[in-house]
Design a protein around this motif. Structure first.
Motif, PDB file in Angstrom:
ATOM      1  N   GLN A  39      28.886  84.264  55.116  1.00 52.27           N
ATOM      2  CA  GLN A  39      28.866  82.862  55.296  1.00 52.27           C
ATOM      3  C   GLN A  39      30.040  82.146  55.235  1.00 52.27           C
ATOM      4  O   GLN A  39      30.675  81.475  54.047  1.00 52.27           O
ATOM      5  N   ALA A  40      31.117  82.314  56.504  1.00 52.51           N
ATOM      6  CA  ALA A  40      32.055  81.680  56.390  1.00 52.51           C
ATOM      7  C   ALA A  40      32.151  80.413  57.362  1.00 52.51           C
ATOM      8  O   ALA A  40      32.699  79.437  57.161  1.00 52.51           O
ATOM      9  N   ASN A  41      31.374  80.477  58.620  1.00 49.69           N
ATOM     10  CA  ASN A  41      31.541  79.468  59.572  1.00 49.69           C
ATOM     11  C   ASN A  41      30.325  79.597  60.185  1.00 49.69           C
ATOM     12  O   ASN A  41      29.748  80.781  60.787  1.00 49.69           O
ATOM     13  N   LEU A  42      29.688  78.503  60.736  1.00 51.50           N
ATOM     14  CA  LEU A  42      28.454  78.677  61.108  1.00 51.50           C
ATOM     15  C   LEU A  42      28.437  79.153  62.718  1.00 51.50           C
ATOM     16  O   LEU A  42      27.938  79.849  63.350  1.00 51.50           O
ATOM     17  N   ARG A  43      29.735  78.689  63.220  1.00 53.06           N
ATOM     18  CA  ARG A  43      29.873  79.208  64.622  1.00 53.06           C
ATOM     19  C   ARG A  43      29.976  80.744  64.638  1.00 53.06           C
ATOM     20  O   ARG A  43      29.830  81.435  65.805  1.00 53.06           O
ATOM     21  N   ILE A  44      30.763  81.305  63.729  1.00 50.82           N
ATOM     22  CA  ILE A  44      30.676  82.768  63.626  1.00 50.82           C
ATOM     23  C   ILE A  44      29.526  83.514  63.533  1.00 50.82           C
ATOM     24  O   ILE A  44      29.211  84.382  64.100  1.00 50.82           O
ATOM     25  N   ILE A  45      28.685  82.725  62.667  1.00 53.25           N
ATOM     26  CA  ILE A  45      27.316  83.311  62.437  1.00 53.25           C
ATOM     27  C   ILE A  45      26.495  83.151  63.470  1.00 53.25           C
ATOM     28  O   ILE A  45      25.675  84.217  63.780  1.00 53.25           O
ATOM     29  N   THR A  46      26.461  82.029  64.034  1.00 52.44           N
ATOM     30  CA  THR A  46      25.696  82.163  65.391  1.00 52.44           C
ATOM     31  C   THR A  46      26.180  82.892  66.491  1.00 52.44           C
ATOM     32  O   THR A  46      25.413  83.175  67.427  1.00 52.44           O
ATOM     33  N   GLY A  47      27.504  83.129  66.626  1.00 55.37           N
ATOM     34  CA  GLY A  47      27.901  83.896  67.549  1.00 55.37           C
ATOM     35  C   GLY A  47      27.817  85.372  67.220  1.00 55.37           C
ATOM     36  O   GLY A  47      27.360  86.040  68.383  1.00 55.37           O
ATOM     37  N   MET A  48      27.616  85.939  66.292  1.00 55.94           N
ATOM     38  CA  MET A  48      26.919  87.229  65.830  1.00 55.94           C
ATOM     39  C   MET A  48      25.715  87.367  66.257  1.00 55.94           C
ATOM     40  O   MET A  48      25.333  88.213  66.844  1.00 55.94           O
ATOM     41  N   GLY A  49      24.878  86.260  65.956  1.00 56.08           N
ATOM     42  CA  GLY A  49      23.563  86.554  66.273  1.00 56.08           C
ATOM     43  C   GLY A  49      23.258  86.560  67.656  1.00 56.08           C
ATOM     44  O   GLY A  49      22.516  87.383  68.192  1.00 56.08           O
ATOM     45  N   LYS A  50      24.027  85.763  68.581  1.00 52.13           N
ATOM     46  CA  LYS A  50      23.800  85.991  70.017  1.00 52.13           C
ATOM     47  C   LYS A  50      24.487  87.299  70.422  1.00 52.13           C
ATOM     48  O   LYS A  50      23.749  88.000  71.399  1.00 52.13           O
TER      49      LYS A  50
END
Length: 324
Positions: A252-263
Motif C-alpha cells: 500500500q504505497a500509492n493508490l495509482r500504483i495499486i489501481t494500475g496493477m489491478g488493471k
C-alpha cells in the motif's frame, strides 16, 4: 509427503492517533486535495505514548495467534520484518518473544524496507518446508514517523505507523495437483537503484540525521514495471492466468500504483484490497495489515487464490501466490 505453509492466523495493530491530511497541511506546504490526487491517502496512524515498534508487533502477533487458535507454547519461530526497530539489538522479534511469553524456538528480524514482509514470507515458508518449524509468526512492524523529515511534503505525507502479522503452519501436501498455502515466493533486488529510496545514515553516525530520502517519480516508474514482471513470473511458474486470481493484496504505497496493477491483471477494483487511503504506506506492515482486514471482514475466503506483491528500498521487490 512434504509439508506446505498455510496461512492460518491474521492480526493487525494501528496506533490510536490519527493524523489527517488537513492536520498535515498546518505543518507543511500541502493540502488534502494535493495529497489525495497524487497518492489516494486521506489519513495515517502515528504512534504516541506507550506505542512502540515492539508493542505494535506483539499486539498484531497476539491477534494472529488467537485467530489461529494457538498459544505461546505452539510457536517455533518468530520473524519480524522491520527497518524501524526500537533498538539496534536485541531484535524486535526477540522482544516479541519476551512480551508474548514464548519460551521455545528462535526469533530474528529481516530488513528489506517496504518489501520486508514478502522477503520474510520466503524465510518463514522455507523453515516450514525444510521441517525446521511447524508454526511461525511472521510480523511486519514499522514506525516510519521516526525517520521522516516532517518539513518535506514529498515524503512525510506518504507514510504511517502500524503492524500486521500472520501465522504460518505446516500442512501435509496430499494432492500435488491442488496445493494449498504458499505456492511460491519470487524475490529480486537490484542495488544499482539503491540511491532512489534510502535513509541517510545510522544511529551514532556523524553527519546528516537518519531521515528517509526518496526520488518519488523514479521509484513510481520502477514499481509499476517491476511489480508487473514479478507477478507474471509467479503466475507463469504455476501455470496460472489472470483469470485464476481471486484477490490482489498489494503493498500500500500509492493508490495509482495499486489501481494500475489491478488493471494489468484484469482484476476489477473490488478484487483489489486497498487500505492506503486510511493507513498510508506502513512499509513492511502494509501487506499483512491489508490481508488481516480483508480476511476478517469476509472478503477473502478460505480457498481463494491471493497474489501479494511489494517493492521497497534496495531496490527490492517480490511476489507470492497463496491459496488460503
Amino acid at each position: 509427503m512434504a509439508d506446505c505453509s498455510r496461512l492460518v492466523g491474521f492480526g493487525g495493530y494501528l496506533p490510536e492517533k490519527i493524523v489527517t491530511n488537513q492536520e498535515l497541511s498546518q505543518r507543511v506546504d500541502t493540502s488534502d486535495e494535493w495529497i489525495r490526487e497524487r497518492t489516494g491517502i486521506k489519513q495515517r496512524h502515528i504512534i504516541s505514548g506507550h506505542e512502540t515498534c515492539n508493542f505494535m508487533a506483539a499486539a498484531a502477533a497476539q491477534q494472529a495467534m488467537e485467530y489461529a487458535g494457538l498459544t505461546s507454547d505452539d510457536i517455533d519461530a518468530i520473524v519480524v520484518a522491520t527497518c524501524t526497530p526500537d533498538q539496534i539489538f536485541p531484535t524486535t522479534a526477540a522482544k516479541v518473544q519476551q512480551i508474548l511469553g514464548i519460551k521455545r524456538g528462535f526469533a530474528f528480524d529481516v530488513s528489506s524496507a517496504c518489501a520486508g514482509f514478502v522477503f520474510g514470507l520466503s524465510v518463514a515458508d522455507n523453515f516450514i518446508r525444510n521441517g525446521q518449524a511447524k508454526n511461525v509468526l511472521l510480523i511486519g512492524s514499522e514506525v516510519y514517523s521516526r525517520i521522516l523529515d516532517w518539513s518535506d511534503r514529498r515524503t512525510c505525507v506518504l507514510f504511517g505507523d502500524g503492524a500486521g502479522a500472520v501465522v504460518l503452519s505446516a500442512e501435509e501436501i496430499t494432492d500435488t495437483n491442488k496445493q494449498n498455502g504458499i505456492l511460491g515466493v519470487y524475490l529480486h533486488t537490484d542495488g544499482h537503484y539503491s540511491d532512489l529510496l534510502y535513509v541517510d545514515g545510522v544511529p551514532g553516525q556523524t553527519g546528516d540525521a537518519c531521515l528517509l530520502k526518496m526520488h518519488g517519480q523514479e521509484v513510481f516508474r520502477h514499481a509499476v514495471t517491476k511489480l508487473s514482471e514479478v507477478v507474471e513470473e509467479a503466475l507463469i511458474a504455476h501455470h496460472l492466468t489472470h483469470d485464476d486470481i481471486d484477490w490482489l493484496v498489494p503493498h500500500q504505497a500509492n493508490l495509482r500504483i495499486i489501481t494500475g496493477m489491478g488493471k494489468k491483471l484484469n482484476l476489477p477494483l473490488d478484487r483489489v484490497v486497498a487500505t492506503v487511503d486510511r493507513h498510508a504506506n506502513t512499509s513492511a506492515a502494509s501487506v499483512p495489515l491489508a490481508l488481516n482486514e480483508a480476511v476478517r471482514d469476509g472478503r477473502i475466503q478460505k480457498g481463494d487464490l491471493v497474489v501479494i506483491e511489494a517493492l521497497g528500498g534496495g531496490l527490492s521487490w517480490g511476489s507470492s501466490i497463496i491459496r488460503l
